[in-house]
Design an enzyme around this catalytic site. Structure first.
Site, PDB file in Angstrom:
ATOM      1  N   ASP A   1       8.499   6.316  19.828  1.00  0.00           N
ATOM      2  CA  ASP A   1       7.919   5.096  19.967  1.00  0.00           C
ATOM      3  C   ASP A   1       6.907   4.882  18.960  1.00  0.00           C
ATOM      4  OD1 ASP A   1       9.400   4.505  22.207  1.00  0.00           O
ATOM      5  OD2 ASP A   1       7.895   4.817  23.609  1.00  0.00           O
TER       6      ASP A   1
ATOM      7  N   ASP B   1      12.672  10.098  23.071  1.00  0.00           N
ATOM      8  CA  ASP B   1      12.234   8.776  22.705  1.00  0.00           C
ATOM      9  C   ASP B   1      11.069   8.806  21.753  1.00  0.00           C
ATOM     10  OD1 ASP B   1      11.866   6.142  23.455  1.00  0.00           O
ATOM     11  OD2 ASP B   1      10.137   6.556  24.852  1.00  0.00           O
TER      12      ASP B   1
ATOM     13  N   ARG C   1      21.006  10.677  22.126  1.00  0.00           N
ATOM     14  CA  ARG C   1      20.206   9.829  23.301  1.00  0.00           C
ATOM     15  C   ARG C   1      21.214   8.546  23.745  1.00  0.00           C
ATOM     16  NH1 ARG C   1      14.791   6.375  23.685  1.00  0.00           N
ATOM     17  NH2 ARG C   1      15.140   5.478  25.744  1.00  0.00           N
TER      18      ARG C   1
ATOM     19  N   ARG D   1      15.524  10.839  29.499  1.00  0.00           N
ATOM     20  CA  ARG D   1      16.123  10.749  27.992  1.00  0.00           C
ATOM     21  C   ARG D   1      15.844  12.120  27.509  1.00  0.00           C
ATOM     22  NH1 ARG D   1      12.021   6.761  27.034  1.00  0.00           N
ATOM     23  NH2 ARG D   1      13.172   5.453  28.329  1.00  0.00           N
TER      24      ARG D   1
HETATM   25  N1  PH2 Z   1       8.273   6.920  29.087  1.00  0.00           N
HETATM   26  C1  PH2 Z   1       8.555   5.886  29.469  1.00  0.00           C
HETATM   27  C2  PH2 Z   1       8.398   5.651  30.875  1.00  0.00           C
HETATM   28  N2  PH2 Z   1       7.513   6.722  31.478  1.00  0.00           N
HETATM   29  N3  PH2 Z   1       6.450   8.746  31.441  1.00  0.00           N
HETATM   30  C3  PH2 Z   1       5.897   9.744  30.914  1.00  0.00           C
HETATM   31  N4  PH2 Z   1       5.255  10.617  31.558  1.00  0.00           N
HETATM   32  N5  PH2 Z   1       6.260   9.939  29.689  1.00  0.00           N
HETATM   33  C4  PH2 Z   1       7.055   9.304  28.855  1.00  0.00           C
HETATM   34  O1  PH2 Z   1       7.190   9.487  27.619  1.00  0.00           O
HETATM   35  C5  PH2 Z   1       7.534   8.158  29.493  1.00  0.00           C
HETATM   36  C6  PH2 Z   1       7.017   7.761  30.849  1.00  0.00           C
HETATM   37  C7  PH2 Z   1       9.364   4.721  28.656  1.00  0.00           C
HETATM   38  O2  PH2 Z   1       9.699   5.097  27.425  1.00  0.00           O
HETATM   39 MG    MG Z   2       8.923   5.018  25.303  1.00  0.00          MG
HETATM   40 MG    MG Z   3      11.374   4.048  23.022  1.00  0.00          MG
END
Ligand code: PH2
Ligand code: MG
Ligand code: MG
Length: 165
Positions: free
Chosen positions: A96, A94, A82, A91
């Protein structure tokens, strides 16, 4: 002390499924993976002009403290290639931290529970699959209640691999 942590995973570049699979494998090195939701194809939120995402939620039992866990997941993101360019943009992976047991925390670079959890269907739909009765420690509602509270909002989400015929 062992805690159950819920993580949200997302990818919208290259081989999304392979990258989510790899992230789950790497997370298993940080503790015990208790559950992995289905994968969901989701409409990009906040930054709309980017490819659709694959998202899922993971339950991880870990001894790590929030900051240690954050460092470890950032390391996984890095190791998987990343590169941070546009905030909230495309990305490879990710990861979180959504919920950390019943804890709340607010330090540089880390807010628990995740501040946008309650408005994101791409988080609540997979999370409701593996933790419907888990209660948000600040909003005091269960994940199912939060998901149902989205009504028609929160972005389009469909279970991956179940294309409408
Ligand atoms: N992550 C984001 C911003 N927007 N949209 C979707 N559908 N899925 C995501 O994981 C995502 C996003 C910022 O981390
Ligand atoms: Mg995120
Ligand atoms: Mg993140």
């Amino acid at each position: 002390m062992k805690k159950i942590v819920y993580l949200g995973l997302g990818s919208n570049l290259k081989d999304r499924k392979a990258q989510i699979d790899e992230a789950v494998t790497r997370l298993a090195e940080l503790g015990k993976v208790l559950a992995v939701s289905s994968y969901y194809e989701t409409e990009p939120m906040e930054v709309a002009r980017q490819p659709w995402f694959l998202n899922c939620a993971v339950a991880l039992e870990t001894e790590r403290m929030p900051k240690q866990l954050l460092a470890a997941v950032l390391e996984i993101e890095q190791a998987m290639g990343r590169r941070r360019t546009q905030p909230k943009g495309p990305r490879i992976i990710d990861i979180d931290i959504l919920l950390f047991g019943n804890s709340t925390a607010e330090t540089a670079g880390l807010v628990i529970p995740h501040p946008r959890l309650a408005e994101r269907r791409f988080v609540l739909e997979p999370l409701a699959e593996i933790a419907p009765e888990t209660r948000h420690p600040v909003l005091k509602k269960t994940i199912r209640e939060l998901r149902d509270g989205l009504g028609k909002g929160g972005g389009a989400v469909r279970r991956w691999g179940e294309e409408k015929k």
